[in-house]
Design an enzyme around this catalytic site. Structure first.
Site, PDB file in Angstrom:
ATOM      1  N   GLY A 288       1.155  -1.107   0.009  1.00 45.81           N
ATOM      2  CA  GLY A 288       0.209   0.091  -0.164  1.00 45.81           C
ATOM      3  C   GLY A 288       0.648   1.169   0.037  1.00 45.81           C
ATOM      4  N   LEU A 289      -0.072   2.447   0.346  1.00 46.63           N
ATOM      5  CA  LEU A 289       1.190   3.584   0.683  1.00 46.63           C
ATOM      6  C   LEU A 289       1.227   4.272  -1.062  1.00 46.63           C
ATOM      7  CD1 LEU A 289       3.711   3.004   3.906  1.00 46.63           C
ATOM      8  CD2 LEU A 289       1.723   4.173   3.423  1.00 46.63           C
ATOM      9  N   CYS A 290       0.331   4.381  -1.804  1.00 47.22           N
ATOM     10  CA  CYS A 290       0.565   4.727  -3.044  1.00 47.22           C
ATOM     11  C   CYS A 290      -0.897   4.943  -3.507  1.00 47.22           C
ATOM     12  CB  CYS A 290       1.343   3.177  -3.780  1.00 47.22           C
ATOM     13  SG  CYS A 290      -0.179   1.595  -4.296  1.00 47.22           S
ATOM     14  N   GLY A 291      -1.166   5.388  -2.413  1.00 47.23           N
ATOM     15  CA  GLY A 291      -2.477   6.595  -3.097  1.00 47.23           C
ATOM     16  C   GLY A 291      -3.380   6.208  -3.258  1.00 47.23           C
TER      17      GLY A 291
END
Lengths: 141, 287
Positions: free
Chosen positions: B86-89
């Site tokens: 994750g952590l990709c908008g």
């Protein structure tokens, strides 16, 4: 001036060779083939082996392929090389593994896809992101 | 000085977070460049493949492969490519949304859907939401290889061969540029040949050993190469999206630090002023 044929050797992950040649040798499924310019259109499997390219300057280059497809047009020879070792049982084993992993995911889950719930959850996430962006703009940075 | 102790600790902790997001931003930037290179490198193969398929579609072979024949859709397959992390908008969200919309269209017509997920995020989502997942693959890493994809693609192709699927779609993120990634839905099967140059004459390849066997191999590799390209492209998208997301996180952290610093300075100034006035007041009382 000798006639030449254009040769492209590519694999799924990169381009290996591109240039003109006087003659190309490749390990076809039914035996070694030597290709001169104006060869009839041909499509065949390749066995693992060497593809040799006799270049116009007299030099020869050799490439190892672990299998693939050979396409011949009268003026273009294309070698679509495999990067992975292919065999029916290896492929079969890989497919089986993928299936098993899927079954693991699905264990103790309903098999009917819940559209309403999925849409709601995604819409929520998107709304959150939008709200964050708007907030940032409002603050003016 | 005890003043603003909490504020100071808070500033420190946000600074640490900022360090992490900044590092992630830089890592994503360098990975993105590599992923883009990989994307470029895989293009010649699928272009050559497409040429061969184009020739095949116009070559009037004596044998028509089932992958090239349109048939009535009774059951549809989707291969869904997501990232592992994750952590990709909104990258995965947008893609999942596009795939749910596409799936719903078929569902409304009363057509059942089978899934194949690549990447942990799609896997987790459809695992949670339900849906018939035929095959799953995740943990491809930064340098995916075609060998990793043979299994999942084969499961779907086998289902198509057996008539359990009549259409096969691929959903992935298209890399437009660093700032923009667009979810794409592409039809894999049956193969749609682009109408190109008019037929000048009818011709066919020589096949060795036989048309069926050779075509099986060619078309299987073609589908695999398309899925591989989707995976590589999605990877570039992931890194780009993460880079942007982490950049904005670092910026936000900077803003918050600035605000907290201001609050801290004010509190400190107030404390000093108070102390001075106390001393002055004390001195005045003695005199």
């Amino acid at each position: 001036m000798a006639m030449t044929v254009h040769v492209d050797i590519v694999s799924a992950e990169s381009e290996i060779f591109s240039g003109t040649a006087e003659m190309v040798f490749a390990p076809g499924a039914m035996g070694e083939v030597g290709i001169l310019p104006r060869h009839a259109p041909l499509l065949t499997h390749l066995r693992p082996g060497e593809v040799r390219v006799k270049k116009t300057d007299g030099g020869e280059e050799t490439f190892y392929v672990s299998g693939g497809i050979l396409e011949i047009q009268p003026h273009v020879v294309t070698v679509l090389s495999d990067t992975a070792l292919r065999a029916k049982d290896i492929d079969e084993a890989a497919a089986l593994e993928a299936k098993q992993r899927a079954e693991q995911v699905l264990a103790d889950k309903t098999s009917e896809f819940e559209y309403a719930r999925a849409e709601k959850e995604l819409a929520e996430a998107v709304a959150q992101l939008h709200a964050l962006q708007r907030l940032r703009k409002k603050v003016g940075r | 000085m005890a003043v603003g102790k909490e504020i100071r600790t808070k500033i420190k902790s946000i600074k640490n977070t900022q360090k992490i997001t900044r590092a992630m931003e830089m890592v994503a930037a360098s990975k993105m460049r590599k992923a883009q290179d990989r994307m470029e490198a895989s293009r010649p193969y699928s272009e050559k493949m497409r040429n061969v398929i184009g020739h095949l579609a116009h070559a009037h072979p004596e044998y028509k492969h089932p992958y090239m024949v349109e048939r009535e859709a009774k059951r549809v397959g989707f291969i869904i490519i997501s990232s592992d992390r994750g952590l990709c908008g909104g990258l995965n969200n947008n893609m999942l949304r596009a795939s749910v919309i596409a799936m719903k269209e078929w569902n409304d017509k009363g057509i059942k859907i089978d899934l194949c997920t690549i990447g942990k995020k799609a896997n987790a989502f459809f695992g949670r939401m339900g849906g018939r997942i035929l095959a799953e693959k995740s943990g491809l890493g930064d340098a995916p290889q075609i060998a990793d994809l043979i299994g999942v693609v084969k499961v779907m192709l086998d289902a198509y061969d057996k008539g359990e699927l009549d259409r096969l779609y691929l959903v992935y993120n298209e890399f437009v540029n660093t700032m923009t990634q667009k979810p794409q839905t592409m039809q894999l099967l049956p193969i749609q040949a682009e109408p190109e140059e008019e037929l000048k004459h009818h011709w066919d390849y020589l096949y060795e050993p036989e048309a069926k066997e050779v075509l099986d191999g060619v078309l299987m590799r073609y589908i695999e190469s398309l899925v591989y390209q989707g995976v590589v492209e999605n990877n570039a998208c992931e890194q780009a999206a993460r880079m942007v997301a982490m950049k904005s996180a670092s910026d936000n952290a900077g803003d918050i630090i600035g605000e907290l610093q201001l609050a801290y300075n004010k509190a400190r100034q107030a404390a000093i002023t108070q102390e001075i006035s106390e001393i002055v007041g004390g001195a005045a009382a003695i005199q």
